[in-house]
Write an enzyme that holds these catalytic residues in place. Sequence first.
Site, mmCIF file in Angstrom:
data_model
loop_
_atom_site.group_PDB
_atom_site.id
_atom_site.type_symbol
_atom_site.label_atom_id
_atom_site.label_comp_id
_atom_site.label_asym_id
_atom_site.label_seq_id
_atom_site.Cartn_x
_atom_site.Cartn_y
_atom_site.Cartn_z
ATOM 1 N N LYS A 85 -39.129 3.159 -8.804
ATOM 2 C CA LYS A 85 -38.802 1.857 -9.401
ATOM 3 C C LYS A 85 -37.897 2.055 -10.618
ATOM 4 O O LYS A 85 -38.014 1.362 -11.620
ATOM 5 C CB LYS A 85 -40.062 1.090 -9.810
ATOM 6 C CG LYS A 85 -41.092 0.883 -8.715
ATOM 7 C CD LYS A 85 -40.616 -0.034 -7.628
ATOM 8 C CE LYS A 85 -41.781 -0.464 -6.750
ATOM 9 N NZ LYS A 85 -42.464 0.667 -6.098
ATOM 10 N N LYS A 137 5.451 0.045 12.784
ATOM 11 C CA LYS A 137 5.763 -1.020 13.733
ATOM 12 C C LYS A 137 7.262 -1.267 13.775
ATOM 13 O O LYS A 137 7.855 -1.530 14.825
ATOM 14 C CB LYS A 137 5.025 -2.300 13.338
ATOM 15 C CG LYS A 137 4.959 -3.332 14.442
ATOM 16 C CD LYS A 137 3.956 -4.416 14.119
ATOM 17 C CE LYS A 137 3.772 -5.360 15.288
ATOM 18 N NZ LYS A 137 2.732 -6.395 15.006
ATOM 19 N N ASP A 156 -7.161 1.625 18.100
ATOM 20 C CA ASP A 156 -6.661 0.251 18.077
ATOM 21 C C ASP A 156 -7.856 -0.692 18.076
ATOM 22 O O ASP A 156 -9.003 -0.247 18.278
ATOM 23 C CB ASP A 156 -5.740 -0.012 19.267
ATOM 24 C CG ASP A 156 -4.764 -1.151 18.997
ATOM 25 O OD1 ASP A 156 -4.820 -1.734 17.889
ATOM 26 O OD2 ASP A 156 -3.946 -1.470 19.877
ATOM 27 N N LYS A 176 0.416 -3.459 25.400
ATOM 28 C CA LYS A 176 1.823 -3.239 25.031
ATOM 29 C C LYS A 176 1.953 -2.515 23.686
ATOM 30 O O LYS A 176 2.638 -1.496 23.584
ATOM 31 C CB LYS A 176 2.546 -4.585 24.974
ATOM 32 C CG LYS A 176 4.027 -4.491 24.612
ATOM 33 C CD LYS A 176 4.666 -5.868 24.704
ATOM 34 C CE LYS A 176 6.145 -5.828 24.349
ATOM 35 N NZ LYS A 176 6.359 -5.540 22.919
#
Length: 477
Positions: free
Chosen positions: A96, A375, A400, A407
């Site tokens: 505690k 990307k 992913d 795609k």
Amino acid sequence: MSFFDKLYNNILKNQSLLFVGLDPNPEMMPANYESQDVISSLEKWLQFIITETADFVCAYKPTLGFYEALGITGLELLQKTLAAVPNHIPIILDAKHSDLNTSTIFARTVFNEWRIDAITLSPYTGQDHVAPFLVYPDKAVFILCCTSNPKAEVLQQYPTNESPLYLQVVKESKNWGTPEQVGLEVGTTNPDILALIRAVAPERMILARSIWAEGGNLNDILGAGLNNNGDGLLIPVPQDMLASPKLSEEIQSLRAEINQARTKIIRDASTCSVWLPDVCLLNQHPQHDLILQLYDLGCIMFGEFVQASGAIFPYYIDLRKIISNPQIFNQVLNAYEKILQNLSFDRLAGIPYGSLPTATGLALRLHCPMIFPRKEVKAHGTRRVIEGDFHPGETIVVIDDILISGKSVIEGAEKLQSAGLNIYDIVVFIDHEQGVNKRLLDKGYRGHAVLTISEIIHTLYEAGRINEEQFSAFAEV
């Protein structure tokens, strides 16, 4: 091995939710152990308790205050008691602890020097007090949220019975660490209180206390505190039982009683009250809880949604919300990790942008370097196609979030291959089952998914989260 792995291994091995308090309380010590050398007598008694119970419990819980009260010899007794506990059984130190100024040094002492697996903490000084204990990745803490002391009600029930302080402690402590780091300590004889806590924290381990009061109903306590899997609740062995010369027999009898009650509760599906009272737990999906939490968080929606491919689906999956919910995000990482443990690779690669947080979390957890294919390539700077360090010839596992057409993940994998990297496996969270796995195989990749969309839909339907019309609409996709 982490505390929770150790704990669940023992729950399964010993088929027990019982834990034993290893407290050197002279007032509770059996008369046949009494002698002029109190410390020696207490040591023999505690050794007896460990010997008699090691095969029938899942954890031990020494209370620090009892040892401190005995002075230097008491702390020496603590060391001997800790050493006597078999290595495979986790130890929860009931401390505690609540002093912010000594948290860092106390955590180091408890976890590094004493080799304790978990500790109980008081929440009143907040997250700053708990944080030093959470930097030890294989350890855990239990936050005291409720006690059975009648005089504590004036604080614990403040400001109202409908919105009590103890529930606020539960809600707040969930933000301090993952379910594998932070559990709850609940002292109560009232199953209604336990049920409220379980409803707020369905994924947390609860360390129960003070449940053996006269008139208490074990079945009610179990029904209120067990999670959907029929565990998640640690039950204390009654203190007076530890004075019995037939301790082994009595604890086995108690274990059998609890397991019988657990079986009945699961069969009757009454533990499903966390999610829906009439849901059956038998043969449920291994990721049942996670699926329901994703739905409740709004990651799974139903309507008419246009996908990136232009197709219209009667549902939409948005996993971006999980990064704002550490508890669910941690469960998602756990699910990925179980797949990755069976694969061979040198580095992880996340596909921008949705899976980058997941890949980063997995890289940290697995201590594995990460890269990612851009990307779009910048027209300035280094103009790199792939960010991060790597060496041609290395094997990369691609991470992913969702497979629909495949795609984006195929394009990302091909960029990685163009740099001389080997790609054999692609791991995703959800496969929409649109024939993409065959397309991956045609490209030479093995696809692995934590969940398929049909598993999600069937689980939601069986749990009553979606209706017949929504379920039928999915079948037409």
